[in-house]
Design a protein around this motif. Structure first.
Motif, mmCIF file in Angstrom:
data_model
loop_
_atom_site.group_PDB
_atom_site.id
_atom_site.type_symbol
_atom_site.label_atom_id
_atom_site.label_comp_id
_atom_site.label_asym_id
_atom_site.label_seq_id
_atom_site.Cartn_x
_atom_site.Cartn_y
_atom_site.Cartn_z
ATOM 1 N N GLU A 287 0.850 -1.210 0.103
ATOM 2 C CA GLU A 287 0.214 0.125 -0.160
ATOM 3 C C GLU A 287 0.830 1.399 0.027
ATOM 4 O OE1 GLU A 287 -0.063 -2.634 1.976
ATOM 5 O OE2 GLU A 287 -0.829 -2.059 3.893
ATOM 6 N N GLU A 288 2.070 1.204 0.532
ATOM 7 C CA GLU A 288 2.942 2.433 0.508
ATOM 8 C C GLU A 288 3.511 2.425 -0.770
ATOM 9 O OE1 GLU A 288 5.561 2.800 3.913
ATOM 10 O OE2 GLU A 288 4.296 1.690 5.327
ATOM 11 N N GLU B 268 1.054 4.420 -2.694
ATOM 12 C CA GLU B 268 0.969 5.579 -2.420
ATOM 13 C C GLU B 268 2.366 6.640 -2.846
ATOM 14 O OE1 GLU B 268 -1.486 7.591 -0.709
ATOM 15 O OE2 GLU B 268 -2.595 5.936 -0.269
ATOM 16 N N LYS C 180 1.965 9.528 -5.407
ATOM 17 C CA LYS C 180 2.511 11.278 -4.870
ATOM 18 C C LYS C 180 3.715 11.623 -5.958
ATOM 19 C CE LYS C 180 5.052 13.277 -1.138
ATOM 20 N NZ LYS C 180 6.006 12.905 0.105
ATOM 21 N N TYR D 229 -4.382 -2.566 -0.994
ATOM 22 C CA TYR D 229 -4.221 -1.065 -0.890
ATOM 23 C C TYR D 229 -5.868 -0.636 -0.381
ATOM 24 C CZ TYR D 229 -4.413 3.809 -2.304
ATOM 25 O OH TYR D 229 -4.867 5.357 -2.309
#
Length: 306
Positions: free
Chosen positions: A266-267, A270, A274, A302
């Motif tokens: 999930e990071e 992200e 970004k 996610y």
């Protein structure tokens, strides 16, 4: 060119090693000379490099206009042919044919060693495969010039060259390098320096020591020594000029860096959202591909569906 063969007593497969001498024996083919050129100061051009460029039949140059200035300075009249990353496939067969006919060729890049972040390695490989002699000439190299003056540990070291221009790929490259205990050497252009230092700070750590080596061998040669955080602050508040070599200290705690480099799925999504401004589904698809997983697995992670 000679070949030494040796076989094992138990009848295993015959093993051969190719041995090529640069200076002994007759050679009816031409020779490829790899000739380094100054990275800034023309006084670094060696007498052997000059005589080689004078004696060969042809010079294969990355940029013939740039090389012509060098040839004019040293009163070298040898003819040139262009050889760069955009005509490699077309040019290599032509150069190999000339070498096989007995033509001696010198290969040069715009500055420094051929093949080091410049064209050359494919031609060398083709010559070796065609049993054509390859002779390297020692000379200027920005990476080693920077390393020995950096004050960081000079050996062992890892030369990486240019990092990717894309944020995601650059971060992935640095994550793979973050656990290295050896000194790291990068090349960087002035307009990309701030982004690269930001990535270095976020992934390798703001406290890691770094040396920015600028305009090596030229009039405004500078060495900026400090932490990555300090280098990033300087780059953000200064007018950036000149080509850079970055020497980054190795990681004294590689196991810790290795565990930090593996981010949760999930990071990773992200970060793509970004840094790359992607849509969620596109980011999920890319993370799945990078981790060799099914898209549904990343989607569920996610959106916290599992």
């Amino acid at each position: 060119m000679r070949f030494l063969s040796g076989c094992h007593l138990r009848g295993e497969k015959l093993m051969s090693i190719q041995i090529t001498s640069s200076f002994r024996g007759e050679n009816i083919k031409g020779t490829l000379y790899l000739v380094p050129t100054p990275i800034g100061n023309l006084g670094d051009m060696s007498s052997r490099a000059i005589s080689t460029l004078q004696d060969v039949d042809l010079i294969a140059a990355e940029d013939t206009r740039n090389t012509q200035k060098l040839l004019n300075h040293f009163e070298i009249t040898t003819k040139q042919i262009s050889f760069h990353e955009y005509n490699t496939n077309e040019r290599i067969p032509q150069l190999i044919k000339k070498l096989q006919m007995g033509v001696d060729i010198a290969q040069v890049s715009d500055a420094g060693m051929p093949s080091i972040s410049d064209p050359g390695s494919e031609l060398v490989e083709a010559c070796v495969n065609a049993q054509i002699r390859v002779v390297p000439i020692p000379g200027p190299n920005a990476a080693l010039t920077a390393l020995i003056a950096s004050s960081l540990c000079p050996q062992p070291f890892l030369f990486y060259g240019f990092l990717s221009r894309k944020n995601t790929e650059r971060r992935q490259e640095l994550e793979e390098l973050s656990a290295q205990r050896v000194s790291l050497i990068f090349y960087e252009a002035p307009h990309r320096l701030v982004k690269t230092l930001k990535s270095l700070s976020e992934i390798l750590g703001a406290k890691r020591r770094i040396v920015l080596c600028r305009e090596l061998t030229k009039r405004y040669e500078e060495f900026l020594r400090g932490t990555i955080a300090e280098a990033y602050e300087w780059a953000n508040s200064s007018e950036i000029k000149g080509e850079f070599v970055l020497i980054v200290e190795g990681n004294p705690e590689p196991q810790q860096a290795q565990s930090q480099a593996i981010l949760p799925l999930e990071e990773q999504v992200e970060l793509l959202l970004k840094n790359e401004n992607l849509k969620p589904n596109d980011a999920i698809k890319q993370v799945a591909k990078q981790n060799k997983l099914k898209k549904q697995v990343v989607y569920n992670k996610y959106h916290h569906l599992d």
